[in-house]
Design a protein around this motif. Structure first.
Motif, PDB file in Angstrom:
ATOM      1  N   SER A 143      71.774  40.564   4.690  1.00 14.85           N
ATOM      2  CA  SER A 143      70.797  41.834   4.460  1.00 14.85           C
ATOM      3  C   SER A 143      71.071  42.654   5.903  1.00 14.85           C
ATOM      4  N   THR A 144      71.171  41.827   6.778  1.00 15.49           N
ATOM      5  CA  THR A 144      71.437  42.252   8.266  1.00 15.49           C
ATOM      6  C   THR A 144      72.923  42.611   8.790  1.00 15.49           C
ATOM      7  N   LEU A 152      65.208  39.964  -5.066  1.00 12.95           N
ATOM      8  CA  LEU A 152      64.732  41.243  -4.198  1.00 12.95           C
ATOM      9  C   LEU A 152      63.944  42.186  -4.857  1.00 12.95           C
ATOM     10  N   SER A 171      59.780  36.770   3.236  1.00  9.96           N
ATOM     11  CA  SER A 171      60.302  38.185   3.208  1.00  9.96           C
ATOM     12  C   SER A 171      62.026  37.857   3.095  1.00  9.96           C
ATOM     13  N   HIS A 172      62.728  38.837   2.559  1.00 11.73           N
ATOM     14  CA  HIS A 172      64.024  38.807   2.303  1.00 11.73           C
ATOM     15  C   HIS A 172      64.782  39.753   3.428  1.00 11.73           C
ATOM     16  N   GLU A 173      63.964  40.495   4.325  1.00  5.55           N
ATOM     17  CA  GLU A 173      64.726  41.345   5.023  1.00  5.55           C
ATOM     18  C   GLU A 173      65.711  40.887   6.027  1.00  5.55           C
ATOM     19  N   ASP A 174      65.161  39.590   6.414  1.00  4.24           N
ATOM     20  CA  ASP A 174      66.151  38.860   7.563  1.00  4.24           C
ATOM     21  C   ASP A 174      67.142  38.049   6.896  1.00  4.24           C
ATOM     22  N   GLU A 192      71.546  44.071  -4.007  1.00  8.52           N
ATOM     23  CA  GLU A 192      70.409  45.063  -3.773  1.00  8.52           C
ATOM     24  C   GLU A 192      70.562  46.355  -4.853  1.00  8.52           C
TER      25      GLU A 192
END
Ligand code: ADE
Length: 242
Positions: free
Chosen positions: A168-169, A151, A161-164, A96
């Motif tokens: 990442s979490t 990313l 999406s890569h948010e989940d 990131e």
């Protein structure tokens, strides 16, 4: 983002000419360049390695070809990343961080590694893929480039999406299912077919917590957990102690 790879084996990097990283290149979201630093060796046989002072097994990469190859790159605000098993361990957080840079240079080692003066004078980041030793840094660099490029804005597209993503979490990702609902008697959990989004969210959160507790309990120490998360973890770790 410009990515330059200094390597003795540029032909290994064809793995990045496929799928999402290939598309990112075609769409000019990234530019990938390869420099074979053997081309910079002033040795008439093109040698880039020598035996270590003080004795010991293996060969080391000598400073001259690497210093000159880096001096030939355009001046830029860049990170120069050496791939080495003695570096900081690569992870999603580092991917990131790198994804916000405009210039990354990867320096792939071989043999026993680099003369220390390369690390001291040129390198900004020493990074390892994991607690094992590879024959060279190329596979590690490819992995890190792949993890970083996906990313970048608009590289994955809206559908993926890569948010989940796992990590990442701060947790491992929950299990996924697609059609059919019943595959040879193997059925999808009812809750996912219920249409009840609040219940689905709760189930996914609990599955992520359970999976992380079972497989990577170390991640829970850093994860951002609510009171409800903690109660759930307590309830299942109580059960598994029975
Ligand atoms: N070169 C050799 N082993 C490595 C590792 N684990 N990570 C990065 N580069 C390497």
């Amino acid at each position: 983002m410009n990515i330059t790879v200094l390597t003795l084996f540029p032909e290994m990097f064809t793995a990045l000419n496929h799928s999402i990283v290939a598309r990112a290149q075609e769409e000019k979201r990234i530019e990938l360049n390869y420099v074979n630093f053997r081309d910079y060796s002033t040795n008439r046989h093109g040698r880039v390695d020598d035996s270590p002072y003080g004795g010991g097994a293996g060969m080391l990469l000598t400073p001259q070809p690497v210093f000159d190859a880096i001096a030939a790159l355009p001046e830029a605000n860049r990170r120069i990343i050496a791939l080495t098993p003695t570096g900081r361990r690569f992870d999603q957080r580092l991917a990131e961080e790198w994804s916000t840079e405009t210039e990354l240079v990867f320096l792939c080692g071989h043999y026993e590694g680099f003369d220390q003066r390369i690390h001291d004078e040129l390198v900004t980041d020493e990074v390892s893929l994991g607690d094992f030793v590879l024959t060279g840094g190329e596979l590690a660099a490819m992995t890190m480039i792949d993890a970083t490029v996906r990313l970048l804005p608009d590289v994955l597209g809206k559908a993926a999406s890569h948010e989940d993503d796992s990590f990442s979490t701060g947790l491992l990702e929950y299990p996924h299912y697609t059609r059919p609902a019943d595959f040879r008697g193997l059925v999808v959990p009812d809750v996912l077919l219920s249409g009840n989004h609040a219940r689905i969210e709760t189930w996914r959160r609990e599955q992520a917590l359970k999976r992380t507790l079972e497989r990577r309990p170390d991640l829970l120490e850093q994860a951002d957990l609510s009171e409800t998360d903690r109660r759930y973890l307590q309830s299942i770790s109580g059960l598994s102690n029975d």
